[in-house]
Design an enzyme around this catalytic site. Structure first.
Site, PDB file in Angstrom:
ATOM      1  CE  LYS A   1     -12.410  -8.266 -19.930  1.00 51.82           C
ATOM      2  NZ  LYS A   1     -13.751  -7.989 -20.489  1.00 51.82           N
TER       3      LYS A   1
ATOM      4  CG  ASP B   1     -16.682  -9.054 -19.479  1.00 44.28           C
ATOM      5  OD1 ASP B   1     -15.796  -9.914 -19.584  1.00 44.28           O
ATOM      6  OD2 ASP B   1     -16.449  -7.882 -19.169  1.00 44.28           O
TER       7      ASP B   1
ATOM      8  N   GLY C   1       0.833  -1.198   0.000  1.00 44.22           N
ATOM      9  CA  GLY C   1       0.000   0.000   0.000  1.00 44.22           C
ATOM     10  C   GLY C   1       0.863   1.242   0.000  1.00 44.22           C
TER      11      GLY C   1
ATOM     12  CD  GLU D   1       2.608  -8.457  -5.481  1.00 45.81           C
ATOM     13  OE1 GLU D   1       2.283  -7.314  -5.086  1.00 45.81           O
ATOM     14  OE2 GLU D   1       3.379  -9.204  -4.833  1.00 45.81           O
TER      15      GLU D   1
ATOM     16  CG  HIS E   1       5.518  -5.606  -4.541  1.00 47.36           C
ATOM     17  ND1 HIS E   1       4.235  -5.486  -4.043  1.00 47.36           N
ATOM     18  CD2 HIS E   1       6.171  -4.475  -4.160  1.00 47.36           C
ATOM     19  CE1 HIS E   1       4.118  -4.330  -3.403  1.00 47.36           C
ATOM     20  NE2 HIS E   1       5.277  -3.702  -3.459  1.00 47.36           N
TER      21      HIS E   1
ATOM     22  CB  CYS F   1       5.172  -3.961   0.251  1.00 46.41           C
ATOM     23  SG  CYS F   1       5.947  -2.355  -0.110  1.00 46.41           S
ATOM     24  CE1 TYR F   2       1.302   1.199   5.783  1.00 49.69           C
ATOM     25  CE2 TYR F   2      -0.623  -0.165   5.325  1.00 49.69           C
ATOM     26  CZ  TYR F   2      -0.012   0.858   6.039  1.00 49.69           C
ATOM     27  OH  TYR F   2      -0.734   1.539   6.990  1.00 49.69           O
TER      28      TYR F   2
END
Length: 515
Positions: free
Chosen positions: A371, A232, A59, A176, A174, A86-87
């Protein structure tokens, strides 16, 4: 078949990181179900979700800010593994008696990580150094006694920490992000080895579970869906058709602002699936409503209100319809700030603002899916790649790709030019390397020469961008010979055009669409 109740799950608490959705996507790619909740989620909701592990996202705040996001103490009482990023790491270390300070040297970007001790998070790696992605100004400068250091960087002594007694793992980097080497391995080790999650998040299970849940919810009642031909709404239609068959009625409205032969292509794509589809050509109605309107926002409102009017009129003709289906996906809900169980959906994404005398219950069969997952499910349900992997097309369609007043003539011109651009991108193997590409009609004329004759005709601009999240975008450096070919074809084959431009604006400061 796994039911939703017995699928192992990870909960991600969002503290405002730009990468939070990436965490969920990466964990899901491993085969483990992951959902995002706001950091202030209550204990009752977490217990109901019954996660086997918790991830605290990064964050932008500092733990010492007066308005900083706080850690809920009950998280530590759940006694399930926590991965703090992280945060999130700074929060939990600070709460347990450590110290956080502003770093002398801030770290943003790729950084070399040195491994100092073994950890279950690093199982199977057997390496001493690898590159990770940092994005922080504060860092940990002191740990409480029950933490140990696992890895550090040149500027961050506590880049990876572990609290064995509490089953807490902290990462200042991070995992990810693609730029973090072995990040997916670290996440895999956390969710499978530490949290003991089974890999039951598969597309087959998603389809089977969704069908069971839809049948239970809908029963024998009827459903309508506004089918646009986009990813979608198309996948939502296929899932519902597989579940309830003729109880579903799809309404496709041609508003005169679609791509070339869009209505024909939608009909062709669905003709083998025996869907109940009502096709309405209301091009003249929409174009009449847009006469004399130049402001982009006003055009959007007119198109939206006209769509609602047409859809409502058709819906009233259908008897005993109880449900309105929408192609809302998970990122829509997250980005609206409503959390994963919200029913307040972004107005641009659905049939919003229906009159009060039409009282539908809302059903969203894709609301737990990103998605990329929607596309994969569409493939398994038989939809073609050409439909599922097309570039995004805005809701107002050509209404915002024709600058200024929208006229039939202008729409026809930009449709032809756009089709040529798309054809050439596909033929040259460039289409799927881009995230969005289209043509804009500029209502200004320019002098040209064709043969020995003077031509004074319209201008169009090509637009092609690359982006990861559509929040920022870079203009695509398409080859000059390719651009030359596209320009030549457009001017030769669309006689109303005398000049072709190429937009080299990034977002920001520009937007992707021109209006």
């Amino acid at each position: 078949m796994h039911t939703t109740a017995d699928i192992d799950k990870i909960i991600i608490l969002d503290f405002g990181s730009q990468y939070t959705q990436l965490i969920a996507k990466k964990i899901r790619s491993i085969g483990v179900c992951a959902h995002i909740y706001p950091f202030y989620v209550d204990l009752e909701t977490i217990n109901k979700y019954n996660p086997k592990g918790i991830v605290l996202s990064g964050g932008p705040a500092s733990v010492y800010d007066e308005d900083s996001y706080l850690l809920s103490p009950f998280l530590l009482e759940l006694k399930i593994p926590i991965l703090a990023i992280c945060y999130g790491m700074q929060l939990i270390v600070n709460y347990l008696g450590g110290e956080i300070t502003l770093a002398d040297k801030k770290e943003f970007g790729s950084t070399k990580l040195s491994v100092l001790n073994s950890s279950p998070l690093l199982e199977g790696l057997n390496i001493n150094e690898f590159n990770v992605w940092m994005s922080h100004s504060d860092h940990v400068t002191k740990l409480s006694d029950d933490f140990i250091i696992i890895a550090s960087t040149g500027n961050c002594p506590y880049a990876m920490v572990e609290n064995k007694s509490r089953n807490i793992f902290g990462l200042q980097f991070h995992p990810e992000v693609e730029h973090s080497e072995h990040g997916i391995t670290i996440l895999y080790n956390f969710v499978t080895n530490i949290c003991k999650c089974s890999k039951s998040w598969s597309f087959e299970n998603i389809i089977d579970n969704t069908i069971v849940e839809l049948k239970d919810k809908i029963g024998s009642e009827k459903v309508i869906l506004a089918l646009s031909g986009g990813v979608d709404s198309s996948v939502a239609a296929m899932l519902l058709n597989k579940t309830i068959g003729k109880q579903l009625t799809c309404i496709f409205i041609d508003n005169g602002l679609l791509r070339l032969k869009e209505a024909e292509n939608v009909k062709k794509a669905f003709e083998h699936f025996d869907l109940n589809i009502i096709y309405l050509d209301r091009s003249e109605l929409f174009l009449d409503a847009l006469k004399g309107i130049f402001d982009p926002e006003e055009k959007r409102k007119v198109i939206g209100h006209t769509f609602i009017e047409v859809f409502t009129q058709e819906a009233k003709k259908l008897s005993e319809v109880h449900w309105l289906a929408q192609g809302t996906i998970y990122s829509d809900i997250i980005e609206s700030g409503k959390g994963s169980h919200a029913k307040t959906i972004k107005s641009h994404h659905n049939v919003g603002g229906l009159p009060k005398d039409i009282d539908f219950k809302i059903i969203e069969p894709l609301s737990d899916l990103f998605k990329n997952e929607v596309r994969e499910i569409g493939l398994k349900l038989g939809l073609p790649n050409s439909m599922l992997y097309r570039h995004p097309f805005p809701g107002p369609g050509l209404g915002i790709r024709v600058l200024g007043e929208v006229r039939q003539e202008y729409c026809d011109i930009v449709r032809q030019a756009d089709n040529i651009f798309t054809q050439e991108l596909i033929n040259h193997g460039l289409y799927y390397d881009l995230n969005q590409a289209f043509v804009v009609f500029i209502p200004e004329k320019s002098v040209g020469v064709i043969g020995d004759n003077r031509r004074f005709n319209w201008i169009v601009s090509l637009r092609a961008v690359k982006t990861n999240d559509f929040m920022t975008a870079s203009w695509a450096g398409l080859p000059y010979d390719f651009l030359n070919r596209v320009s030549t074809r457009i001017i030769n084959e669309v006689p109303q055009i005398s000049r072709v431009l190429y937009d080299i604006s990034n977002k920001p400061p520009a937007t992707i669409e021109w209006e």
